[in-house]
Structures are given as structure tokens and as C-alpha cells.
Scaffold this motif. Structure first.
Motif, PDB file in Angstrom:
ATOM      1  N   VAL A 112     -47.958-105.078  38.264  1.00  0.00           N
ATOM      2  CA  VAL A 112     -48.701-104.426  39.208  1.00  0.00           C
ATOM      3  C   VAL A 112     -48.485-102.836  39.206  1.00  0.00           C
ATOM      4  N   PHE A 113     -49.218-102.001  39.310  1.00  0.00           N
ATOM      5  CA  PHE A 113     -48.952-100.542  39.280  1.00  0.00           C
ATOM      6  C   PHE A 113     -50.073-100.035  40.252  1.00  0.00           C
ATOM      7  N   THR A 114     -50.088 -98.635  40.445  1.00  0.00           N
ATOM      8  CA  THR A 114     -51.082 -97.975  41.178  1.00  0.00           C
ATOM      9  C   THR A 114     -51.804 -96.668  40.489  1.00  0.00           C
ATOM     10  N   GLY A 151     -53.255-108.320  55.894  1.00  0.00           N
ATOM     11  CA  GLY A 151     -52.338-109.366  56.191  1.00  0.00           C
ATOM     12  C   GLY A 151     -51.004-109.354  55.224  1.00  0.00           C
ATOM     13  N   ARG A 152     -50.016-109.929  55.685  1.00  0.00           N
ATOM     14  CA  ARG A 152     -48.694-110.067  54.910  1.00  0.00           C
ATOM     15  C   ARG A 152     -48.720-111.617  54.345  1.00  0.00           C
ATOM     16  N   LYS A 153     -47.845-111.773  53.414  1.00  0.00           N
ATOM     17  CA  LYS A 153     -47.724-113.285  53.035  1.00  0.00           C
ATOM     18  C   LYS A 153     -49.064-114.047  52.988  1.00  0.00           C
ATOM     19  N   ILE A 154     -49.954-113.497  52.262  1.00  0.00           N
ATOM     20  CA  ILE A 154     -51.272-114.227  52.475  1.00  0.00           C
ATOM     21  C   ILE A 154     -51.177-115.209  51.301  1.00  0.00           C
ATOM     22  N   SER A 155     -51.423-116.652  51.460  1.00  0.00           N
ATOM     23  CA  SER A 155     -51.252-117.765  50.402  1.00  0.00           C
ATOM     24  C   SER A 155     -52.298-117.697  49.663  1.00  0.00           C
ATOM     25  N   ALA A 156     -52.158-117.935  48.437  1.00  0.00           N
ATOM     26  CA  ALA A 156     -53.326-118.238  47.547  1.00  0.00           C
ATOM     27  C   ALA A 156     -54.413-118.878  48.147  1.00  0.00           C
ATOM     28  N   ILE A 238     -53.648-111.601  45.031  1.00  0.00           N
ATOM     29  CA  ILE A 238     -53.622-111.076  46.565  1.00  0.00           C
ATOM     30  C   ILE A 238     -52.248-111.735  47.275  1.00  0.00           C
ATOM     31  N   SER A 239     -51.720-112.979  46.902  1.00  0.00           N
ATOM     32  CA  SER A 239     -50.650-113.360  47.358  1.00  0.00           C
ATOM     33  C   SER A 239     -49.343-112.831  46.811  1.00  0.00           C
ATOM     34  N   THR A 240     -49.296-112.402  45.594  1.00  0.00           N
ATOM     35  CA  THR A 240     -48.190-111.671  45.015  1.00  0.00           C
ATOM     36  C   THR A 240     -48.129-110.492  45.645  1.00  0.00           C
ATOM     37  N   ILE A 241     -49.193-109.588  45.804  1.00  0.00           N
ATOM     38  CA  ILE A 241     -48.988-108.254  46.308  1.00  0.00           C
ATOM     39  C   ILE A 241     -48.577-108.236  47.817  1.00  0.00           C
ATOM     40  N   SER A 242     -49.308-109.168  48.530  1.00  0.00           N
ATOM     41  CA  SER A 242     -49.086-109.278  50.043  1.00  0.00           C
ATOM     42  C   SER A 242     -47.708-109.840  50.390  1.00  0.00           C
ATOM     43  N   ALA A 243     -47.044-110.423  49.365  1.00  0.00           N
ATOM     44  CA  ALA A 243     -45.740-111.208  49.697  1.00  0.00           C
ATOM     45  C   ALA A 243     -44.889-110.194  50.280  1.00  0.00           C
TER      46      ALA A 243
END
Ligand code: MG
Length: 294
Positions: A112-114, A151-156, A238-243
Motif C-alpha cells: 500500500v502506498f499513496t 470505520g476502523r478494523k473493518i472485517s473482510a 479494505i480490511s488491511t488498510i482499516s486495521a
């Protein structure tokens, strides 16, 4: 629902694209700026499509010019590297990959980069080739996810509920800068290096897990793939970034590019001044930009 930002005369407005016609949208009740599509995305979770209130005038699409749907995202655009197997292989074999990975081109976890929001341009706007900085400007067709519910810690498993919709991004990259500086940010963040559009589509209209995506340079097919071949699918991203990072409505995640970029050829086929590059996907339209002439 297809949403656009369009220029008519001196001003830019949010609009609803309905076939070949554009209906102006009133966002004043949403508290957004007059031309702000993000206000609609942010309000969507509470009101759904009812937050889109069209007003006069309705104009033929051909009478307006489309702008990037989200030129003013609140922070950098999240991007994913090496997320199609064949592209991971072509990048690893190109000599431009300074990100490591050893014998295996396939990453074990999403890369992941930006890119900064300042790099965003709209359809038909020119890509600056920055000839004083780089001689290896490359194209990358990508499906981009627009987050609707934060959200944070969004599950897959829950990830799809957080997706508002989609747009297209061309992740323009200066390969020599990407290699020389080892970290990808500089080479991918130059002004004009993030063409976006031509519109944004709500999730109910797009089958994101089976989308044909392609790019063409001067009409010649270069990339052709399907999003079912993503190594890390959208819920995983989504789950990786929001972890550990709270995702916000309006955040954008570019999901990575398939094989067929310029460095996939031997010798590489970089973009040159005057070239026209287009990115297309099923239901998402065609995003066309020209590299500014020398
Ligand atoms: Mg990319």
C-alpha cells in the motif's frame, strides 16, 4: 447512479449522468461546496440515493466538459502495488522494481502506498510529462473504490457495506524516480499524475468482482484484464488498510494495475509527448488523457 462533476461556462457543478444528459444536483442542503460530489458520498450512508436532488438545468452531455469526480479528497489516495500476478511478474522482471520481494514477485501482503490529492486531474486534461525530471512516464489502468461508510478494523466480511462506489484512475508513474528513490511516492505523485473519472458509479450498478478493465495508448490495446484476477480482493484491501487507519467516507483506494504497462515491453514503451492514453472498464466509462506536447 452515475455522478459527475461538469464544467458549464465558468463554473463547475455536481451532476447526475442519465444517458446522454446531465442533470444538475443541488448539494446546498448537504452543507458541501457548490461543486462537491464528496458531500453526496458523505451523506449517502444516512439518506441513500435520496440525497441526490436534481434541479434545472438539464444539459446534453456534449455541451459540458467533465472534471475529476473527486479532485478534493481529504487526504492522499490509497493505492495498491503489484496486485495482479502477471503485472507483478512483469514489474519484477523489468529492472525498475526496487521494492524487493526476492525470487517471488507475488507479495505476501498488500503493498500500500499513496498519491497526493494534488496529483488528480480530470478527463481530457493533459498529463505533464515533467521532461526535466523523468524519461520514463508509464500508465496504469486501475479500478478505484470510493469508501462510503468509514470505520476502523473493518472485517473482510463487512467490507462491501463500506463501499459507496467506483471510479477509474490512471496511476501515472515515473519509473526512473520510482526506482531511484526506492520508495514509490515521488515517482507516482508528480502534478497531473492521477487522472480520475470520467464519472463515479454507485456500487449497486457495478459488479466489481468481475469487471473487464483495459488501457489503450493511441488506440492500441495495452492492458486487458478482469478484476476477478486481483491477488488481494477489495474486502482484503479494505480490511488491511482499516486495521489501524480509520477509513473515512470519500477515501479512495486504487486497487492496482494489470499486466501490459510500458515496462512490461522489451524495450519498454513509455508515454511520449502527444500520446493519448485511455483507461476503460465495464460501466465505468473511458478516461482519456493526452500527454502534453513537448
Ligand atoms: Mg498502480
Amino acid at each position: 447512479m452515475k455522478l459527475v462533476r461538469y464544467r458549464h461556462g465558468e463554473r463547475v457543478f455536481p451532476g447526475l449522468l442519465d444517458g446522454e444528459r446531465v442533470h444538475r444536483i443541488d448539494t446546498t442542503a448537504l452543507g458541501g461546496a457548490e461543486d462537491d460530489l464528496l458531500a453526496i458520498v458523505r451523506a449517502w450512508d444516512d439518506g441513500g440515493s435520496a440525497v441526490v436532488r436534481t434541479i434545472e438545468p438539464t444539459l446534453p452531455l456534449e455541451e459540458v466538459s467533465l472534471e475529476a469526480p473527486f479532485p478534493n479528497v481529504a487526504r492522499n489516495i490509497f493505492c495498491v502495488g503489484k496486485n495482479y500476478l502477471e503485472h507483478a511478474d512483469e514489474f519484477a522482471g523489468s529492472g525498475y522494481d526496487a521494492s524487493g520481494g526476492g525470487a517471488s514477485a507475488t507479495p505476501d501482503h498488500p503493498i500500500v502506498f499513496t498519491k497526493p490529492a494534488s496529483s488528480v486531474i480530470g478527463p481530457d486534461q493533459q498529463i505533464d510529462p515533467h521532461p526535466d525530471l523523468t524519461s520514463s512516464v508509464d500508465y496504469e489502468a486501475e479500478l478505484a473504490v470510493v469508501i462510503g461508510r468509514g470505520g476502523r478494523k473493518i472485517s473482510a466480511d463487512a467490507a462491501w457495506e463500506h463501499v459507496w462506489g467506483y471510479t477509474l484512475v490512471n496511476d501515472i508513474t515515473a519509473r526512473d524516480l520510482q526506482q531511484r528513490h526506492r520508495q514509490w511516492f515521488l515517482g507516482k505523485s508528480l502534478d497531473t499524475f492521477c487522472p480520475m473519472g470520467p464519472w463515479a458509479v454507485s456500487a449497486d450498478e457495478v459488479e466489481a468482482t468481475g469487471l473487464d478493465i483495459e488501457s489503450r495508448v493511441n488506440g492500441e490495446l495495452r492492458q486487458q484484464a478482469n478484476t476477478r484476477d486481483l491477488i488481494f480482493d477489495i474486502p482484503t484491501l479494505i480490511s488491511t488498510i482499516s486495521a489501524g487507519i480509520t477509513l473515512q467516507p470519500g477515501d479512495i483506494i486504487a486497487t492496482g494495475t494489470p499486466a501490459g504497462v510500458g515496462i512490461g515491453f522489451d524495450p519498454p514503451r513509455f508515454l511520449a509527448p502527444g500520446d493519448e492514453v485511455s483507461v476503460s472498464a465495464t460501466g465505468l466509462g473511458t478516461l482519456t488523457n493526452r500527454v502534453a506536447p513537448a
